[in-house]
Design a protein around this motif. Structure first.
Motif, PDB file in Angstrom:
ATOM      1  N   GLY A 176       0.819  -1.215   0.000  1.00  0.00           N
ATOM      2  CA  GLY A 176       0.000   0.000   0.000  1.00  0.00           C
ATOM      3  C   GLY A 176       0.849   1.259   0.000  1.00  0.00           C
ATOM      4  N   LYS A 177       1.927   1.273   0.799  1.00  0.00           N
ATOM      5  CA  LYS A 177       2.831   2.439   0.807  1.00  0.00           C
ATOM      6  C   LYS A 177       3.494   2.623  -0.554  1.00  0.00           C
ATOM      7  N   ILE A 178       3.873   1.504  -1.162  1.00  0.00           N
ATOM      8  CA  ILE A 178       4.499   1.583  -2.487  1.00  0.00           C
ATOM      9  C   ILE A 178       3.516   2.136  -3.499  1.00  0.00           C
ATOM     10  N   GLN A 179       2.269   1.652  -3.440  1.00  0.00           N
ATOM     11  CA  GLN A 179       1.246   2.090  -4.390  1.00  0.00           C
ATOM     12  C   GLN A 179       0.923   3.565  -4.193  1.00  0.00           C
ATOM     13  N   ARG A 180       0.835   4.013  -2.934  1.00  0.00           N
ATOM     14  CA  ARG A 180       0.548   5.427  -2.676  1.00  0.00           C
ATOM     15  C   ARG A 180       1.696   6.319  -3.145  1.00  0.00           C
TER      16      ARG A 180
END
Length: 600
Positions: free
Chosen positions: A310-314
């Motif tokens: 999720g952090k990577i995607q954000r």
């Protein structure tokens, strides 16, 4: 407690963790660190001799080394050799003995090869970076503008950080010319520590860059073809993960987050030992046994994996919104300790649908010299940044040891050297020209002298006082003729000069001139034996009266310009301007003046 490096299953790892064996005692410091056996490949090719560059990546437990070079000057960089060396037991990066280990490893790796540039890197968490649009300023002011722009985004301490920038391109925003730069700082303490460590190892570093720039080298050297699409490269390390967003406009985002592979397996280790304290474990081996993301065995890892992805995607969405006009990220490339974890890779591909892939720029990079790069995931994950460092060059890789300040000093030195060389060449040319010119003059004078001597040889009559008196009389007559000519036509010359220099807005009312040559007055007394006093020369003069017509504010400037023109004339000497007076002529103001001028 000691965990075997050869674990291949969860059961082996858990059995080892549950063991009651005490941890091995720390070894005593040694003056000389033995070089461990390498894990990897090493292949020397003697036909690659140009622009040798070694990349050194210091991992958590291994030292990765890659050497590149060119077969032909200016050709493609190829891999000469590579090697992955595990740290000796009980040695860490901050150990006082690490420099000895580093020096021994590099000496054995590089052998007797000379003139090798060695590059190292700082990690992303020691880097502050922003992709900026700054005003279109002169090249000499780009650094100040970039620093000012970076300070608006993050806190910058120039005492403890090294600042530099990378110019990307000129651009236009709403029709206004701007400049696109990547501005960044590196932690000075960390940079100095790395430089001191290599210096203690007997190696002078050619460059210290950051991991994002090492990854960017793959694109700049053509090893990773992303086209015009932006990509995200993710390095999943043990305790941190690094996220790099790359595009044609350079590095958009370089981010380090406190979530790594250890976070993914932490629940398994806590369940095994019943503690939340740090546990030494073969994390890649523990991840490798997770084969299916839909099995119950994956459930303890699903939460941490979801947070990490999720952090990577954000981060990718932030890049898309901030820098790419909402253009989506085309690909998310992963490498690190999750490479051999099928469950994590499948889970990532489902969260980031159809846009994930393994970052393997070395798979097809079998150079002409035939050096194959590692296929083992753990070795490859150290070789990837090391090869990126080995592809470095000051022409396109930012270098904290060679920032814009050093480049400016070098450019000034080059300009000075070019100026000195040019001045020396010009001096030699001038000296050669003078010598050639003087030689020609000498030859001409010799020729004239020879001709005169021949003419004199034909004359038998000698020069007498009568001949000299006659010549002097002829010369005086000629001077008298010239003086009379000047006296006859001086009035026409004066009138013509006045007419030529007087502009249309100035009217000459009267012109009074004394152009006669008066006999000089003798002030001495008459008497025998008395010499006359010195003659007093008579000066010719010209007096003009005129009217200046112009705007009230331009009367003085028009008259001043007129006087300057008269003063520049070769006919007139000193000019004395008097009786200036502004008067009203109808609805307009005029300036009346009188000027006395000496006629030369």
């Amino acid at each position: 407690m000691k965990i075997s490096q050869d674990l291949s299953s969860t059961e082996k790892l858990l059995d080892t963790i549950r063991g009651d064996a005490p941890p091995p005692a720390a070894s005593a410091p040694e003056t000389r660190v033995p070089r461990p056996e390498p894990r990897g490949g090493a292949n020397i090719k003697t036909n690659i001799k140009h622009n040798l560059c070694a990349g050194v990546h210091i991992g958590s437990s291994t030292l990765s080394l890659v050497l590149t070079g060119e077969q032909k000057q200016g050709g493609r960089k190829e891999v000469v050799k590579w090697e992955v060396i595990p740290f000796p037991d009980h040695m860490e990066f901050k150990s006082s003995r690490f420099s000895s280990f580093l020096g021994a490893s590099l000496n054995a790796f590089l052998g007797k090869k000379k003139n090798i540039s060695v590059w190292a890197s700082i990690s992303t968490n020691h880097l502050k970076l922003r992709n900026l649009i700054i005003p279109h300023v002169a090249d000499a002011k780009i650094a100040n503008a970039a620093l000012w722009g970076l300070k608006k985004e993050v806190e910058v301490n120039q005492e403890s950080e090294v600042f530099d920038y990378e110019f990307i391109e000129d651009t236009r925003i709403n029709g206004v010319k701007k400049k696109n730069v990547v501005a960044f700082t590196g932690d000075k303490k960390n940079i100095n520590r790395i430089q001191a460590m290599f210096s203690a190892a007997g190696v002078n570093l050619a460059g210290i860059t950051a991991t994002p720039f090492a990854i960017q080298n793959y694109i700049l050297t053509g090893r990773l073809d992303t086209g015009s699409d932006p990509i995200v490269v993710v390095n999943v390390r043990r305790y941190r993960s690094e996220i790099f967003c790359l595009s044609n406009n350079g590095i958009l985002v370089a981010r380090s987050i406190k979530t790594g592979s250890y976070s993914l397996v932490e629940n398994y280790l806590e369940a095994a030992v019943g503690s939340t304290g740090p546990v030494q474990a073969d994390v890649p081996a523990l991840l490798a046994v997770r084969t299916a993301h839909d099995s119950p065995d994956f459930e303890p890892m699903e939460g941490p994996a979801s947070r990490l992805i999720g952090k990577i995607q954000r981060t990718g969405e932030y890049c898309s919104n901030m820098y790419l006009s909402n253009e989506p990220i085309s690909r998310y490339y992963f490498f690190g300790e999750t490479d051999n974890c099928p469950a994590f890779n499948t889970f990532a591909s489902e969260m980031i649908v159809d846009r994930t892939a393994s970052f393997t720029p070395t798979d097809n990079d079998i150079a002409a010299v035939g050096v194959k790069l590692p296929t083992d995931a753990q070795a490859r994950n150290g070789i990837i940044p090391a090869l990126g460092l080995a592809l470095s060059n000051n022409d396109y890789t930012p270098n904290f040891l060679y920032t814009y300040l050093e480049k400016e000093v070098e450019n000034r030195a080059k300009k000075l050297n070019r100026g000195i060389v040019a001045a020396g060449i010009a001096g030699l040319l001038i000296c050669g020209g003078i010598w050639f010119y003087m030689d020609r003059i000498e030859n001409k004078e010799v020729a004239k002298r020879t001709a005169v001597e021949k003419e004199l040889a034909g004359f038998t009559k000698s020069v007498t006082q009568d001949v000299l008196n006659k010549r002097i009389g002829d010369a005086r007559k000629h001077m008298a003729f010239i003086s009379q000519y000047v006296s006859d036509y001086i009035s026409l010359a004066v009138v013509n000069e006045i007419c030529t220099l007087t502009p249309a807005n100035i009217s000459i009312v009267s012109l009074d001139a004394d152009l006669k040559d008066k006999a000089p007055a003798k002030t001495g007394k008459k008497g025998a034996g008395k010499a006359p006093a010195k003659d007093t020369a008579h000066k010719k003069y010209l007096k003009i009266q005129g009217i200046v017509s112009a705007e009230f504010t331009s009367l003085e400037s028009s008259l001043t310009g007129y006087v300057f023109k008269l003063g520049d004339s070769p006919l007139f000497g000193e000019i004395d301007l008097e009786n200036k007076k502004v008067e009203q002529a109808g609805e307009n103001s005029v300036l009346k003046f009188t000027a006395n001028m000496e006629i030369l």
